[in-house]
Design a protein around this motif. Structure first.
Motif, PDB file in Angstrom:
ATOM      1  N   PHE A  83       1.633  32.815  70.433  1.00 36.30           N
ATOM      2  CA  PHE A  83       2.941  32.271  70.768  1.00 36.30           C
ATOM      3  C   PHE A  83       2.961  30.793  71.198  1.00 36.30           C
ATOM      4  O   PHE A  83       3.653  30.156  71.051  1.00 36.30           O
ATOM      5  N   GLN A  84       1.933  30.440  71.847  1.00 38.34           N
ATOM      6  CA  GLN A  84       1.655  28.905  72.227  1.00 38.34           C
ATOM      7  C   GLN A  84       1.570  28.117  71.060  1.00 38.34           C
ATOM      8  O   GLN A  84       1.957  26.909  71.113  1.00 38.34           O
ATOM      9  N   VAL A  85       0.890  28.673  70.047  1.00 37.28           N
ATOM     10  CA  VAL A  85       0.825  27.689  68.740  1.00 37.28           C
ATOM     11  C   VAL A  85       2.428  27.240  68.098  1.00 37.28           C
ATOM     12  O   VAL A  85       2.325  26.053  67.970  1.00 37.28           O
ATOM     13  N   THR A  86       3.179  28.018  68.407  1.00 38.88           N
ATOM     14  CA  THR A  86       4.447  27.680  67.932  1.00 38.88           C
ATOM     15  C   THR A  86       4.879  26.579  68.869  1.00 38.88           C
ATOM     16  O   THR A  86       5.915  25.767  68.265  1.00 38.88           O
ATOM     17  N   LYS A  87       4.639  26.448  70.124  1.00 39.79           N
ATOM     18  CA  LYS A  87       5.144  25.352  70.973  1.00 39.79           C
ATOM     19  C   LYS A  87       4.295  24.015  70.873  1.00 39.79           C
ATOM     20  O   LYS A  87       4.748  23.025  71.241  1.00 39.79           O
ATOM     21  N   SER A  88       3.220  23.988  70.086  1.00 41.65           N
ATOM     22  CA  SER A  88       2.025  23.174  69.897  1.00 41.65           C
ATOM     23  C   SER A  88       2.970  21.811  69.021  1.00 41.65           C
ATOM     24  O   SER A  88       2.782  20.741  69.488  1.00 41.65           O
ATOM     25  N   ALA A  89       3.534  22.195  68.160  1.00 38.64           N
ATOM     26  CA  ALA A  89       4.130  20.993  67.465  1.00 38.64           C
ATOM     27  C   ALA A  89       4.940  20.330  68.137  1.00 38.64           C
ATOM     28  O   ALA A  89       5.018  18.776  67.861  1.00 38.64           O
ATOM     29  N   MET A  90       5.870  20.800  68.902  1.00 38.60           N
ATOM     30  CA  MET A  90       6.831  19.992  69.709  1.00 38.60           C
ATOM     31  C   MET A  90       6.087  19.169  70.854  1.00 38.60           C
ATOM     32  O   MET A  90       6.320  18.187  70.850  1.00 38.60           O
ATOM     33  N   LEU A  91       4.948  19.606  71.416  1.00 43.12           N
ATOM     34  CA  LEU A  91       4.351  18.902  72.430  1.00 43.12           C
ATOM     35  C   LEU A  91       3.335  17.724  71.434  1.00 43.12           C
ATOM     36  O   LEU A  91       3.306  16.690  71.923  1.00 43.12           O
ATOM     37  N   GLU A  92       2.861  17.971  70.246  1.00 44.25           N
ATOM     38  CA  GLU A  92       2.087  17.312  69.673  1.00 44.25           C
ATOM     39  C   GLU A  92       3.197  15.873  69.284  1.00 44.25           C
ATOM     40  O   GLU A  92       2.546  14.770  69.689  1.00 44.25           O
ATOM     41  N   LYS A  93       4.296  16.311  68.750  1.00 49.40           N
ATOM     42  CA  LYS A  93       5.090  15.062  68.423  1.00 49.40           C
ATOM     43  C   LYS A  93       5.588  14.268  69.605  1.00 49.40           C
ATOM     44  O   LYS A  93       5.570  13.086  69.893  1.00 49.40           O
ATOM     45  N   ALA A  94       6.021  14.885  70.877  1.00 49.23           N
ATOM     46  CA  ALA A  94       6.310  14.519  72.220  1.00 49.23           C
ATOM     47  C   ALA A  94       4.948  13.375  72.752  1.00 49.23           C
ATOM     48  O   ALA A  94       5.305  12.428  73.234  1.00 49.23           O
ATOM     49  N   PHE A  95       3.797  13.641  72.419  1.00 46.64           N
ATOM     50  CA  PHE A  95       2.665  12.950  73.075  1.00 46.64           C
ATOM     51  C   PHE A  95       1.819  12.465  72.345  1.00 46.64           C
ATOM     52  O   PHE A  95       1.018  11.553  72.528  1.00 46.64           O
ATOM     53  N   GLY A  96       1.993  12.547  70.762  1.00 46.17           N
ATOM     54  CA  GLY A  96       1.164  11.958  69.816  1.00 46.17           C
ATOM     55  C   GLY A  96      -0.313  12.445  69.990  1.00 46.17           C
ATOM     56  O   GLY A  96      -1.441  11.523  69.467  1.00 46.17           O
ATOM     57  N   VAL A  97      -0.674  13.648  70.571  1.00 47.03           N
ATOM     58  CA  VAL A  97      -1.988  14.227  70.795  1.00 47.03           C
ATOM     59  C   VAL A  97      -1.866  15.601  70.040  1.00 47.03           C
ATOM     60  O   VAL A  97      -1.183  16.367  70.430  1.00 47.03           O
ATOM     61  N   PRO A  98      -3.011  15.927  69.468  1.00 47.70           N
ATOM     62  CA  PRO A  98      -2.899  17.212  68.729  1.00 47.70           C
ATOM     63  C   PRO A  98      -3.258  18.218  70.171  1.00 47.70           C
ATOM     64  O   PRO A  98      -3.937  17.973  71.035  1.00 47.70           O
ATOM     65  N   VAL A  99      -2.558  19.125  69.856  1.00 42.75           N
ATOM     66  CA  VAL A  99      -2.499  20.379  70.919  1.00 42.75           C
ATOM     67  C   VAL A  99      -3.093  21.705  70.212  1.00 42.75           C
ATOM     68  O   VAL A  99      -2.468  22.071  69.014  1.00 42.75           O
ATOM     69  N   LYS A 100      -4.168  22.188  70.881  1.00 43.11           N
ATOM     70  CA  LYS A 100      -4.980  23.253  70.156  1.00 43.11           C
ATOM     71  C   LYS A 100      -4.874  24.245  71.174  1.00 43.11           C
ATOM     72  O   LYS A 100      -4.960  24.015  72.274  1.00 43.11           O
ATOM     73  N   ASP A 122      -4.417  13.600  63.364  1.00 44.54           N
ATOM     74  CA  ASP A 122      -3.301  14.128  62.215  1.00 44.54           C
ATOM     75  C   ASP A 122      -1.696  13.834  62.905  1.00 44.54           C
ATOM     76  O   ASP A 122      -0.933  14.546  62.273  1.00 44.54           O
ATOM     77  N   VAL A 123      -1.565  13.399  63.941  1.00 45.67           N
ATOM     78  CA  VAL A 123      -0.319  13.320  64.726  1.00 45.67           C
ATOM     79  C   VAL A 123       0.062  12.218  64.911  1.00 45.67           C
ATOM     80  O   VAL A 123      -0.302  11.210  65.428  1.00 45.67           O
ATOM     81  N   ALA A 124       1.506  12.068  64.631  1.00 49.53           N
ATOM     82  CA  ALA A 124       2.098  10.622  64.884  1.00 49.53           C
ATOM     83  C   ALA A 124       2.987  10.903  66.095  1.00 49.53           C
ATOM     84  O   ALA A 124       3.623  11.880  66.406  1.00 49.53           O
ATOM     85  N   LEU A 125       3.222   9.875  66.949  1.00 44.07           N
ATOM     86  CA  LEU A 125       3.746   9.711  68.397  1.00 44.07           C
ATOM     87  C   LEU A 125       5.232   9.602  67.991  1.00 44.07           C
ATOM     88  O   LEU A 125       5.371   8.689  66.950  1.00 44.07           O
ATOM     89  N   ALA A 126       6.064  10.209  68.645  1.00 44.24           N
ATOM     90  CA  ALA A 126       7.718  10.200  68.174  1.00 44.24           C
ATOM     91  C   ALA A 126       7.789   9.197  69.105  1.00 44.24           C
ATOM     92  O   ALA A 126       7.512   8.435  70.009  1.00 44.24           O
ATOM     93  N   PRO A 127       9.094   8.440  68.426  1.00 43.46           N
ATOM     94  CA  PRO A 127       9.514   7.232  68.894  1.00 43.46           C
ATOM     95  C   PRO A 127      10.209   7.249  70.278  1.00 43.46           C
ATOM     96  O   PRO A 127      10.624   8.592  70.526  1.00 43.46           O
TER      97      PRO A 127
END
Length: 127
Positions: A83-100, A122-127
């Motif tokens: 379940f948490q993995v599904t939220k990871s992409a949103m957090l990665e985009k928001a903070f520009g840091v991989p969430v594992k 592998d993660v880019a920081l959202a503007p």
């Protein structure tokens, strides 16, 4: 202002960012237990702590993304991890840091060492 729980949880990342060396942050499985639903004053303090941490992350996201190689949460339940993995992409985009996610502290430490040793992100920081 007295240092509260939210303030204290922001001091360590701020110190690590100031050092300028790559690092990961590992959140133990009980990290958010203090944020569990409560009533009265404990609930207010927990909400304030979450608000302070969110504000700190928002204000410092570029500095964090520059040196933090990953945020790793430990969750022993495979169902909760999925379940948490599904939220990871949103957090990665928001903070520009991989969430594992990891199932145990040894797994999180191994993953953390691999992330710190990795020359790229592998993660880019959202503007």
């Amino acid at each position: 202002m007295a240092v509260g729980n939210g303030d204290a949880k922001c001091l360590v990342p701020a110190f690590l960012i100031a050092r300028g060396e790559a690092f990961v942050i590992i959140f133990p499985s009980d990290f958010n237990e203090g944020d569990a639903p409560q009533t009265g004053e404990p609930r207010r303090r927990a909400q304030e702590g979450r608000r302070l941490r969110a504000r700190w992350l928002k204000e410092n996201r570029r500095a964090l993304a520059a040196v933090c190689k990953g945020l790793i949460s430990i969750e022993e339940s495979s169902l909760k991890r999925a379940f948490q993995v599904t939220k990871s992409a949103m957090l990665e985009k928001a903070f520009g840091v991989p969430v594992k996610m990891a199932g145990s502290m040894p797994e999180a430490e191994q993953l953390g060492r691999a992330l710190v040793a990795s020359p790229h992100r592998d993660v880019a920081l959202a503007p």
